[in-house]
Write a protein that holds these residues in place. Sequence first.
Motif, PDB file in Angstrom:
ATOM      1  N   HIS A   3       0.939  -1.167  -0.005  1.00 22.62           N
ATOM      2  CA  HIS A   3       0.031   0.017  -0.034  1.00 22.62           C
ATOM      3  C   HIS A   3       0.959   1.066  -0.005  1.00 22.62           C
ATOM      4  O   HIS A   3       2.148   1.127   0.285  1.00 22.62           O
ATOM      5  N   ALA A   4       0.137   2.271  -0.208  1.00 25.70           N
ATOM      6  CA  ALA A   4       0.925   3.558  -0.595  1.00 25.70           C
ATOM      7  C   ALA A   4       1.455   4.081   0.503  1.00 25.70           C
ATOM      8  O   ALA A   4       2.835   4.358   0.796  1.00 25.70           O
ATOM      9  N   SER A   5       0.709   4.640   1.593  1.00 23.91           N
ATOM     10  CA  SER A   5       1.021   5.589   2.614  1.00 23.91           C
ATOM     11  C   SER A   5       0.314   5.195   4.045  1.00 23.91           C
ATOM     12  O   SER A   5      -0.551   6.000   4.562  1.00 23.91           O
ATOM     13  N   ASP A   6       0.566   3.848   4.574  1.00 28.16           N
ATOM     14  CA  ASP A   6      -0.023   3.423   5.639  1.00 28.16           C
ATOM     15  C   ASP A   6       0.260   4.494   6.837  1.00 28.16           C
ATOM     16  O   ASP A   6      -0.773   4.333   7.834  1.00 28.16           O
ATOM     17  N   GLY A  52       4.813  -0.651  -2.135  1.00 25.44           N
ATOM     18  CA  GLY A  52       3.528  -0.285  -2.876  1.00 25.44           C
ATOM     19  C   GLY A  52       3.735  -0.538  -4.443  1.00 25.44           C
ATOM     20  O   GLY A  52       3.213   0.212  -5.113  1.00 25.44           O
ATOM     21  N   LYS A  53       3.958  -1.739  -4.771  1.00 20.14           N
ATOM     22  CA  LYS A  53       3.944  -2.063  -6.220  1.00 20.14           C
ATOM     23  C   LYS A  53       2.679  -2.130  -6.874  1.00 20.14           C
ATOM     24  O   LYS A  53       2.370  -1.642  -8.049  1.00 20.14           O
ATOM     25  N   ARG A  97      11.065  -4.194   5.488  1.00 18.19           N
ATOM     26  CA  ARG A  97      10.314  -3.470   4.591  1.00 18.19           C
ATOM     27  C   ARG A  97       9.844  -2.125   5.427  1.00 18.19           C
ATOM     28  O   ARG A  97       9.429  -2.012   6.521  1.00 18.19           O
ATOM     29  N   GLN A  98       9.710  -1.081   4.495  1.00 19.26           N
ATOM     30  CA  GLN A  98       9.337   0.396   4.743  1.00 19.26           C
ATOM     31  C   GLN A  98      10.155   0.973   6.059  1.00 19.26           C
ATOM     32  O   GLN A  98       9.327   1.555   6.908  1.00 19.26           O
TER      33      GLN A  98
END
Length: 715
Positions: A2-5, A179-180, A623-624
């Motif tokens: 996801h983009a911007s959790d 966020g692919k 991740r992230q």
Amino acid sequence: MHASDHTSRADCANPLEPQARRGRLLWQVIRFTHGEQQSQSIPQYRDPSFGMLSQEPSAPNSMSLLTFATRIGPHASRPASSRQNRLLLDAIHREWEAVSTQDTAQFAATFAELRAVVPTLRSRPKSILRRSNPWLPRCLALTAEAVHRTTGKRYYDVQLLGGLILAHGGIAEMQTGEGKTLTTLLPAVAFALSGGGVHIATTNSYLAQRDCEELRPAFELLGLTVGLLPPEHDDAAKREAYLRDVTFGTGYDFGFDFLRDQLTQRAQSRRPLGTKFLARLYGRSERRHTLLQRPPACAIVDEADSVLIDEGAMPLILSGSAASPPIPALLHLAAQTAAELAPEVDITIDAARRRIDFTPTGWQKIHAILSQHQLPLARPWNVYVENAYRAAQFLHRDVDYVVREDAVHIVDPQTGRIHSERNWRDGLHQAVEWQAQVTITPERVSNARVTRQRYFQRYTTLAGMTGTARGVELEFRHFFGLSTTSIPTHRPCQREHRNDRCFATGSARDAAIVAEVEAERSHGRPVLVGTRTIRHSLALADRLLDMGIPHSVLNGVQDEAEAAIIGSAGRSGAVTIATNMAGRGTDIQLDDAAKNAGGLHVIAAEHHPSRRVDRQLAGRAGRQGDPGSYRAFISADDDLITQSRSELGRRLIAAADLSGEVRRDFSAAIKSLQQQFEHDAYQNRRQLVERDNWLDEVLESLAATDRRTSTGVLP
């Protein structure tokens, strides 16, 4: 995915990020680009994303960013220069800020105007790159706003940059958790403006359905239609799906539907002469079968290295069943004959390539045995014996195949997934069925075939993304004409890459793995153990069970239940065992307790022949910007070592202490073995394509001769 959790409310308030942030981002694009051959004067640095030694370029002042970006990576050249990317990012944010204030009616009208004014973006790629062209930035800005309105999420700049790379027809390397899925939406909308249809290819049907459902609201807000290929073969449903603006499905489904259309066209071309004239004469409508697919236009491939490269060694073959299965007595005799063959006397063996060759003595022996029996043969007798030998010695249950419901199902050697629709050819599948003592099925007869390379080359525009493109940039360019760009992570990677641990035996290695699992779990960390085979995962599960350690095991088929398990593998103290690629496409998100304990610890139970698979497994951790760590275990019994015919196995055994562990560093030797396996795999794919090209030329020549003969013009 996801983009911007974790985006704060202040961040979401203004889509236009500071100029300095974007300037740093674009410089990171150059810093993180992995070129093959670079200047000797460039200083080295430690890549935090995987601990591999890489190069940090510094651009000379006299050289433009475009020239520099082209020179630093001859096999990873940019589809657009860094300066162009910066200008396009700025334009996207300006457009995004403008459309974010529009109401629903104004927003829909803006996209409808774009769709009417720009009937095709993909047919004018050079004009899209010009600074004065507003259409691509406006299209991506509208897409970003549609995502925000339907999901509440906002794109990071790195995702917008990935979308730009894909929109220009390239490979974007984006790490796990960046966020692919949402990035796919950006080029899909731009390509959909062409009206030719967009195919989004995933590795399995579950991911296709999940991505379709997740992205459908944004597509529909923009007035675009979305289709999903049904898992069963339903011609009407498939035609309907292909008529939509965007179609989701697996890569092999798209390929098999193409082959079905080829068979339909072949059948129509073989109609008796005069059929069309007679139909018109008697006032009957000419019966023609409608094709499933429209002409290929645009394709976006998720996990592109898996779909285009790893599976590229296996052509797509549309087959039917023979009239009857082979005679059991023939399979029994072949198995008995194979068991009597003596290595180096009757046969020579290449275990690495799973190949056997008969010596003159062996050739006489197998035919002397056949002469005592009167059995009908569908192929040369030596092929029956070779198949029987391979089934007994090279293909192992719970490694190369599994037995379910009285049937043999092939396990993909790259992903560890079970494919019930696949069969070995030329009688090998029936030899394995005899070895596994299940019902013998009829052989499959090939009706149509195409290599994945040839199939995907048919698309006018092709793009893809993956977390592990590094190492196959040359192949992407050679076979598909695609350049590769590595996208930096949104947050700095904190993954700790620990030193490999080596052992003399697999038993000592497995005991050490269980001990490390217990040690990390006792501190509250979740642990993911990646195995290369199903058999190894089951063996480790038995050891954990004996130790009283609760755990989950994932093997083979990915479905919603497996995705749920891999998604919960980030809970504090959770232990998950999976074949290396199980759950690929699903993020492991950590709970707060797991983050505080040090994040996910990933263990590779053995090295895979492909370094990309090792990197993909390592990418599960960290991740992230989350904390995490990774370690690989090695034993002299590993297939990577035993199949290489190297001295490394004996060196490991000789260097082991009384506990069975080797204290020396053999990572360089392991890397060398992997490079050799990767080179061999590339050569196999190259030879497959060359054979396919040769076969295509022969068939085209025969077809041309047939056309000349049918028209009375002889050569």
